[in-house]
Write an enzyme that holds these catalytic residues in place. Structure first.
Site, PDB file in Angstrom:
ATOM      1  N   LYS A 286      35.456  53.072  37.151  1.00 46.52           N
ATOM      2  CA  LYS A 286      36.480  52.308  37.847  1.00 46.52           C
ATOM      3  C   LYS A 286      36.282  50.832  37.487  1.00 46.52           C
ATOM      4  CE  LYS A 286      38.151  49.914  41.594  1.00 46.52           C
ATOM      5  NZ  LYS A 286      38.158  48.479  41.293  1.00 46.52           N
TER       6      LYS A 286
ATOM      7  N   CYS B  66      25.070  37.133  38.107  1.00 42.72           N
ATOM      8  CA  CYS B  66      24.046  37.287  39.141  1.00 42.72           C
ATOM      9  C   CYS B  66      22.678  36.797  38.689  1.00 42.72           C
ATOM     10  CB  CYS B  66      23.959  38.742  39.598  1.00 42.72           C
ATOM     11  SG  CYS B  66      23.483  39.886  38.288  1.00 42.72           S
TER      12      CYS B  66
ATOM     13  N   PHE C  13      33.946  42.091  37.886  1.00 48.92           N
ATOM     14  CA  PHE C  13      34.828  41.306  37.029  1.00 48.92           C
ATOM     15  C   PHE C  13      34.087  40.392  36.073  1.00 48.92           C
ATOM     16  CE2 PHE C  13      34.149  38.197  40.472  1.00 48.92           C
ATOM     17  CZ  PHE C  13      33.965  37.024  39.742  1.00 48.92           C
TER      18      PHE C  13
ATOM     19  N   GLU D 258      39.670  45.526  39.285  1.00 49.44           N
ATOM     20  CA  GLU D 258      41.113  45.325  39.215  1.00 49.44           C
ATOM     21  C   GLU D 258      41.473  43.949  38.667  1.00 49.44           C
ATOM     22  OE1 GLU D 258      39.954  45.050  43.673  1.00 49.44           O
ATOM     23  OE2 GLU D 258      39.285  46.063  41.844  1.00 49.44           O
TER      24      GLU D 258
END
Length: 485
Positions: A174, A282, A150, A177
């Site tokens: 993918k 990160c 995200f 979400e």
């Protein structure tokens, strides 16, 4: 909803799927409902995989010089649609508009590198014996999958899309979400750039699709970016299915600060590193290790942190759960004896009361056993640990199970080299708060920040997205046969 319900993108078209389960996509900026994400099934994934599989022969046989023409046009379209893409990134992720623009600029740089791939995958040829020639060529692996997080809705997808596709693979991606809108716009731009149908596909969903990707027999390679816990699971499951896998996990990046560091530059770099993208990256500064007397630098860091204002030059964290978790870390540190120098708890932005904001937070006198010293917080929070010697500081850095980044702030060249050689991290900075390599250098950490071999961007990514074919040719029977031929 601000946008229509999401659809998958399969074989060049957006396709509405029937799903009993949907996930609301909420803007962290103000709590606005953006859209609903349908949870695809394994059968929905298979439709995308079969489209990619069908497209692969034609795309992989297209000469790479022709394939990259798509990405010259894609780069132009990223530039043309900068405002629209940055707006989506900001709305669904919560980062500031300026940070979203910088993310698109990084997408452009990644695409520029992909257009250079024809010059980097020319292979090698050598006459190894009289009339005998050996040649190597890079061959695409087939249908590949990219599972993205995200925190960078467009940049991390573009870590994989341009290189993997330019090298001849077909992809199923993918999206997270939490931030699925930006990838949909990328699909539209790729199609407009002339990418053939089926080469790039989107399947929306949750962990069910992640597992299905790892298990699908027609997917040859999987890349993943996310938390270390999930990266391990994806790596284990994908490789158990005999796929190649590169899974990037979390981080706990240490910035070692020596007394001779330039106070203003150091404070500005550390403050920007800890708070950029609300600390949700990160490569963010998470732990500052002060060596000796660095009080003057800590004081300047606090001054810089107080200039960072939620809703102005600091974006939101991704959702309410993240806000609660981050603030719990701060509270726990205070309860365990740490001193909160700048406190970002309870941050709110007028007019955006439903937004999820955490202010910049500096925690001093942290000990190595505290959770804020060991665990990835993923928020605009930095912990300060104190040591007497550089070796003690390196012991703290080396003890971390992670290994994405480490930086040292000093004006002493030999000390900088000493730290760079001994820090256990894949990306090192000297007087740099966020030591992300620029293309063509590759992004990739060590230890529990990465599972798999190779890197996800730059030159090193070529080895992940291709197989090496070796050919030996002989056309002169008159030379006879020897051990070389």
């Amino acid at each position: 909803m601000k946008y229509d319900q999401l659809q998958n993108f399969v074989n060049g078209s957006f396709t509405r799927i029937a799903s009993e389960r949907t996930i609301p996509v909420i803007s962290p900026i103000d709590g606005t409902l953006l859209t609903a994400l349908p949870c695809s099934t394994a059968a929905d994934l298979d439709l995308a995989v079969q489209a990619a599989k069908k497209a692969f022969p034609g795309w992989s046989r297209t000469p790479i010089k022709e394939r990259v023409q798509v990405f010259f046009r894609y780069k132009f379209l990223l530039e043309k649609n900068m405002d629209a893409l940055a707006g989506l990134i900001s709305a669904e992720n919560g980062k500031t508009y300026g940070e979203a623009v910088q993310e698109v600029e990084k997408c452009i740089e990644l695409t520029e590198f992909a257009t250079s791939l024809p010059q980097l995958v020319t292979g090698e040829v050598l006459e190894v014996s009289s009339g005998v020639e050996c040649r190597t060529t890079h061959v695409p692996v087939g249908v590949v999958a990219s599972i993205v997080p995200f925190n960078f809705p467009a940049m991390v997808p573009n870590w994989t899309i341009p290189n993997a596709l330019a090298l001849g693979n077909c992809m199923v991606i993918k999206p997270s979400e939490k931030v699925p809108l930006s990838v949909g716009l990328l699909a539209t731009l790729l199609k407009e750039a002339g990418l053939p149908d089926g080469v790039f596909n989107i399947v929306n969903g949750d962990s069910e699709i992640v597992n299905a990707i790892c298990d699908h027999p027609d997917i040859a390679a999987v890349s993943f970016v996310g938390s270390t816990k999930v990266a391990k699971l994806v790596y284990q499951r994908a490789t158990q299915s005999l796929k190649r896998c590169l899974a990037l996990g979390g981080a706990k990046n240490h910035l070692l600060v020596l007394p001779d560091a330039k106070p203003d530059m150091t404070a500005q770099n550390i403050a920007a590193s800890m708070s950029g993208c609300a600390g949700q990256r990160c490569m963010a500064a998470s732990a500052m290790v002060g060596v000796g007397d660095v009080e003057h630098i800590i004081a300047r860091l606090c001054e810089e942190a107080k200039k960072i204002i939620p809703g102005k030059n600091l974006g939101a964290v991704i959702n309410k759960d993240a806000k609660t978790r981050i603030e719990q870390y701060i509270t726990e540190a205070a309860e365990n004896g740490a001193r909160i120098l700048v406190d970002g708890r309870g941050a709110a932005v007028p007019g955006k009361e439903n937004g999820t904001y955490v202010g910049p937070t500096i925690i001093d006198y942290v000990t190595p056993d505290m959770s804020v010293a060991k665990e990835e917080i993923f928020g605009p929070v930095i912990s300060i640990l104190r040591t007497s010697t550089i070796d003690e500081a390196l012991d703290i850095e080396n003890a971390s199970p992670y290994g994405n980044a480490a930086s040292v702030f000093t004006q002493n060249g030999s000390m900088a080299r000493y730290v760079a050689e001994r820090a256990s991290a894949g990306m090192i900075g000297v007087n740099v708060g966020v030591p992300v390599p620029r293309e063509p250098f590759s992004f990739g950490g060590w230890n529990e920040s990465k599972f798999g071999v190779g890197d996800i961007t730059g030159k090193s990514s070529i080895e992940f997205w291709t197989k090496l074919k070796k050919s030996t040719t002989k056309w002169n029977p008159e030379e006879g046969v020897n051990w070389m031929s």
